[in-house]
Design an enzyme around this catalytic site. Structure first.
Site, short mmCIF file in Angstrom:
data_model
loop_
_atom_site.label_atom_id
_atom_site.label_comp_id
_atom_site.label_asym_id
_atom_site.label_seq_id
_atom_site.Cartn_x
_atom_site.Cartn_y
_atom_site.Cartn_z
N GLU A 182 0.84 -1.21 0.00
CA GLU A 182 0.00 0.00 0.00
C GLU A 182 0.88 1.26 0.00
OE1 GLU A 182 -4.02 1.59 2.19
OE2 GLU A 182 -2.39 0.92 3.46
N MET A 318 0.21 -2.74 8.81
CA MET A 318 -0.46 -2.81 7.51
C MET A 318 -1.48 -3.93 7.53
SD MET A 318 -0.97 -1.80 4.46
CE MET A 318 -2.08 -2.59 3.30
N GLU A 319 -2.66 -3.66 6.93
CA GLU A 319 -3.83 -4.52 7.07
C GLU A 319 -3.96 -5.62 6.03
OE1 GLU A 319 -5.41 -0.83 4.72
OE2 GLU A 319 -3.95 -1.22 6.29
N GLU A 353 -5.96 -2.48 12.58
CA GLU A 353 -5.72 -3.37 11.44
C GLU A 353 -6.84 -4.40 11.28
OE1 GLU A 353 -3.54 -2.15 9.61
OE2 GLU A 353 -2.76 -0.88 11.20
N HIS A 356 -9.84 -2.94 9.63
CA HIS A 356 -9.62 -2.86 8.18
C HIS A 356 -10.04 -4.13 7.44
CE1 HIS A 356 -7.82 0.93 7.20
NE2 HIS A 356 -6.76 0.79 7.97
N GLU A 375 -9.23 4.67 6.32
CA GLU A 375 -8.42 5.02 7.49
C GLU A 375 -9.20 5.74 8.58
OE1 GLU A 375 -5.84 3.59 7.88
OE2 GLU A 375 -5.11 3.06 5.89
#
Length: 915
Positions: A182, A318-319, A353, A356, A375
């Site tokens: 991402e 990070m998801e 996370e 998400h 977000e």
């Protein structure tokens, strides 16, 4: 329900509002094929001239084989992409960055019968695109398969498919390979349609040495021994998802696992020496995933969720769907050594996370201009989920601080709307800022408070169900929330003759309760309103205007918000509501009051100014009975006062005052600076003296203790310094084996690092694996040394990345910049290493923005402003046009203006109010 009743009461008011249509615009590039498509006539023009990919060809399924070599730090890949043709074309345009393509073919056509045909590949590096030139036009409705073979180096930055490493307790360096895609880096690992709306399924195969472990989004279904030295792991087919969520890693990590109540396997992966620090995160992840499945009423769609602690990681986490990745300090917790703030941070990041997995992964924004849909929601859901799963952390105490952070940026002319058109990768990266995260969360919290928790929840569940595995825009969310509001009111009326489908009633209600009408005013224009109130008898006169820092900026005309005001008065602590939709309005109270406090609990994203005796009445209230209003209300009053004085803002009154003398430090005004510093310490002296030097109390009390003791010791409050020195000497004499209370470590280390011997001893411990959980506190202490050689060496080591991890460099540079002995060094370091930093962290990233603003935001002289302008204007166009540079310049200009107006007043006041 009381708040539903409020919605009914305001129905008449809302029904007279003019309904603004949805103002969202489509920022997609055009998809008509360029006139200069190559047709084999020898033309060398690339067949596409836009940053956004054409929609002519869309992916359906990727088969990937990835083979990293952790010795040579290279990898080879094979991508087989099944595509559908939507518009006749002679080329397939997709993304590729730094990949050496060795062979490409296209197979398919009518009946999918014809053989693979090797095709020419053209590259267009400025847009990070390649074109595969088909031998004959690809036909609409036909399926084709693209085959691409390629190789590349493992990235030396923190994005793409990159190299990470760690040292074992024996000192051996071990290498792993991990992805971070991402927003636009999947194209660095495999050729792909690297935009969020091109969702597809992925089948991943990873080749590795037998001693290593491979992970990806899905579980392994089988492993094949290709040779004695090579294993190929086959992972299950993924759900339909965007490229930026694909993930894979090869490492020697160990894991611990548990099952959730709903039957999902949760595993924490970490380097072998630290797997004993995974238990807290494992328990938190189990609780949180169960919470979200229940809250959203939508099952988590994968059979497993892995959480991996990565030794080198640029952001917090990070998801990636099914394989979330984290900085080690964001996942690993040592019950003996980690601080209370560490536990809070870890819990919140895991909550973010995992939120998400629904907001972002299951339902994804159409394009990066609506990143906040991902977000802002994940940030908001942190507080919703953790308040239920971990009530002891009292996360509600910290939410308003996020709004203060957002307002600090959003009050600048260089701010941007929550929804902002972006195109190139640097612009996209710039969207990952406080406006998308913190402001996004704060306006959602305001909406949640306005609609009520039940209506809001019903709306987002409807949104997630309606758009599962799809892409959305703002208006899709607003429509879902509007429908939920209408359904709730009809249910409240409890009439068998009414239904949401009734065209007449639904139309009236929709016009009255159109959530988009209100929320477009918060997402499509930058900034926030200042609400000025003046009470005259029972009448309260209201006025809104666009609040901006600095008198030299004229706020844009025409800005108007639909502001859901809340208030309490001296006569009633029941929260009352009023929707302000015009520039001015009058609120009529049932009786005269002694005081009125708006924005109850700071649940609204706006600031207040009380005219006439409004402020005086509130000050009198605070002096007589400060508990008459909540701590959040008291904090919002302090914040609003400092905003209106145009000073840099922070959460507490202590942090409201610190920036004032920090401006003086950067002007070398020792005398006045020291007087002010002494005055500020004296304000908090009683509270500092009451602090125990242990780890007792609630999380809030422990966080306060940590901040106060570090604050006092850094400002050389002698009783604190003496105590810290005593602790440091005992700790040093024990060779670091003495257990220091977690909440006092920061203060003890900060005092100990002021001598060369203390600094060297502290750094020797910093290098040991056993001190990993304390690295952040030690870095702060090392960075506030007055020894310039040490400060320079520390930053240089961070850039090298061996002893000091490069992931920590941005924080170290900012710490050094805040140091009166180091701010010149930090500015010089940023200038001399700009190109290296931009390459390592990427232009537009939060890391670059943090350094630019963190190094310069305490400058307040015209000479410093000229230096900053001169350097950044000398850079290439991509660098000089970064939003963070405009923000930095604007902050310095505001600092100059503030000091010009207030410095002499502060100097005189301090002389007249000596302690």
């Amino acid at each position: 329900h009381e708040n539903v009743y409020f919605l009914m009461k305001t129905l008449l008011l809302l029904s007279v509002l003019s309904v603004a249509g949805s103002v969202s615009s489509d920022h997609h590039s055009g998809t008509s094929e360029a006139d200069h498509v190559a047709s084999g006539n020898g033309s060398k023009l690339f067949p596409w001239d836009k940053m956004r990919l054409p929609k002519h060809v869309t992916p359906v399924h990727y088969d990937l084989i990835i083979h990293p070599n952790l010795t040579t730090l290279t990898f080879t890949g094979f991508a087989k992409i099944e595509v559908t043709v939507n518009q006749q074309t002679t080329s397939v345009i997709l993304h590729s960055k730094h990949l050496q393509i060795t062979r490409a073919t296209i197979q398919g056509g009518k009946g999918n019968s014809y053989a693979e045909t090797e095709v020419m590949v053209w590259e267009h590096p400025p847009f990070e695109q390649i074109a595969l030139l088909a031998p004959e036009p690809l036909q609409v409705g036909q399926n084709y398969t693209v085959h691409i073979e390629y190789s590349a180096n493992l990235s030396e930055s923190f994005h793409g498919f990159y190299k990470s490493s760690y040292r074992t307790q024996e000192g051996e360096v071990r290498v792993l390979a991990i992805t971070q895609f991402e927003p636009t880096a999947a194209r660095m690992a495999f050729p792909c349609f690297d935009e969020p709306s091109f969702k597809a399924q992925f089948s991943v195969k990873i080749r590795r040495e037998p001693k290593h472990l491979a992970l990806s989004n899905m579980p392994i279904v089988r492993s094949v021994n290709i040779s004695k030295w090579l294993v190929e792991d086959h992972f299950d087919v993924s759900v339909k998802m965007s490229t930026y969520l694909v993930a894979f890693m090869v490492s020697d990590f160990k894991s611990v696992s548990k099952m959730t109540r709903h039957g999902i396997k949760i595993s924490i992966y970490a380097v072998p020496d630290k797997i004993n620090q995974a238990d807290y995160a494992l328990d938190a992840a189990v609780k949180l995933l169960d919470f979200y499945e229940d809250y959203f009423s939508i099952p988590y769609p994968l059979p497993k969720q892995d959480l991996a602690a990565i030794p080198d990681f640029q952001s917090g986490a990070m998801e990636n769907w099914g394989l979330t990745t984290y900085r080690e300090s964001a996942l690993l917790y040592d019950s003996e050594k980690s601080s209370a703030s560490s536990k809070l941070w870890i819990t919140m990041i895991i909550a973010h996370e995992l939120a998400h997995q629904w907001f972002g992964n299951l339902v994804t924004m159409e394009w990066w201009d609506d990143l906040w849909l991902n977000e802002g929601f994940a940030k908001f859901m942190e507080y919703v989920s953790v308040s239920v799963t971990h009530p002891e952390l009292k996360v509600e105490d910290y939410f308003l601080g996020k709004c203060f952070d957002a307002m600090e940026v959003d009050a600048l002319n260089s701010s941007h709307p929550v929804s902002t058109p972006v195109e190139d990768p640097a612009q996209i990266l710039e969207m990952f800022d406080d406006v998308s995260y913190e402001k996004g969360a704060c306006i959602l919290n305001m909406l949640w408070n306005y609609l009520t928790a039940d209506v809001f929840k019903a709306g987002i569940v409807q949104y997630l169900r309606n758009y599962s595995y799809q892409n959305t825009k703002n208006e899709d969310l607003w429509n879902s929330l509007t429908n939920a509001s209408i359904s709730c009111i009809i249910l409240y009326l409890n009439s068998p003759f009414l239904s949401p489908s009734d065209p007449m009633l639904s139309g009236q209600l929709r016009e009255s309760l159109e959530v988009g009408t209100m929320m477009n005013t918060w997402t499509l224009q930058k900034g926030f309103p200042l609400i000025t109130v003046m009470a005259k008898g029972k009448n309260v006169y209201l006025q809104q205007e666009h609040y901006m820092k600095g008198s030299h900026f004229s706020p844009p005309t025409g800005y108007l918000w639909h502001v859901p005001l809340t208030y309490i008065t001296s006569k009633s602590d029941t929260v009352q509501r009023f929707l302000l939709t015009t520039k001015t309005d009058v609120l009529i109270l049932p009786e005269e009051v002694e005081w009125i406090k708006f924005n109850v609990g700071m649940n609204g994203y706006y600031i207040m100014h009380y005219e006439d005796d409004g402020w005086d009445n509130l000050i009198s209230l605070l002096k007589e009975n400060h508990t008459a209003i909540s701590s959040n209300d008291r904090a919002s009053l302090i914040n609003n006062v400092f905003q209106l004085a145009s000073c840099t803002i922070f959460i507490t009154s202590m942090n409201e005052l610190i920036p004032i003398y920090k401006l003086m430090e950067k002007r070398d005004m020792d005398n006045v600076e020291n007087q002010l510093k002494e005055y500020i310490v004296n304000i908090f002296k009683n509270l500092i003296d009451k602090q125990s030097w242990n780890d007792e109390g609630s999380v809030s009390e422990r966080l306060l203790r940590n901040s106060l003791l570090l604050f006092a010791c850094a400002r050389k409050y002698q009783p604190c310094v003496d105590k810290a020195e005593e602790y440091f000497m005992k700790w040093k004499e024990s060779d670091g084996t003495l257990r220091l209370p977690s909440d006092v470590k920061a203060a003890v280390y900060a005092v100990g690092a002021q001598t060369v011997q203390g600094w060297d001893f502290l750094f020797s411990k910093y290098r040991l694996p056993s001190f990993n959980t304390e690295k952040n506190e030690i870095e702060v202490a090392l960075s506030i040394s007055r020894n310039k050689e040490k400060l320079q060496w520390l930053m240089d080591q961070g850039l090298l990345g061996d002893i000091v991890k490069t992931q920590d460099l941005p924080h170290i540079v900012v710490f050094v910049a805040k140091n009166p002995s180091g701010y010149h060094l930090a500015w010089k370091f940023l200038k001399e290493n700009w190109n290296k930093l931009a390459q390592k962290f990427e232009l537009g990233s939060h890391s670059i923005a943090g350094m630019v603003i963190g190094v310069t935001n305490q400058y307040s002289t015209r000479e410093q402003l000229a230096q900053v302008k001169e350097f950044f204007s000398s850079l290439d166009e991509k660098s000089s046009h970064l939003r963070c540079i405009q923000q930095a310049i604007e902050i310095i200009e505001e600092n100059i203006r503030w000091m010009d107006i207030n410095f002499d007043k502060i100097k005189l006041w301090l002389q007249n109010n000596k302690i």
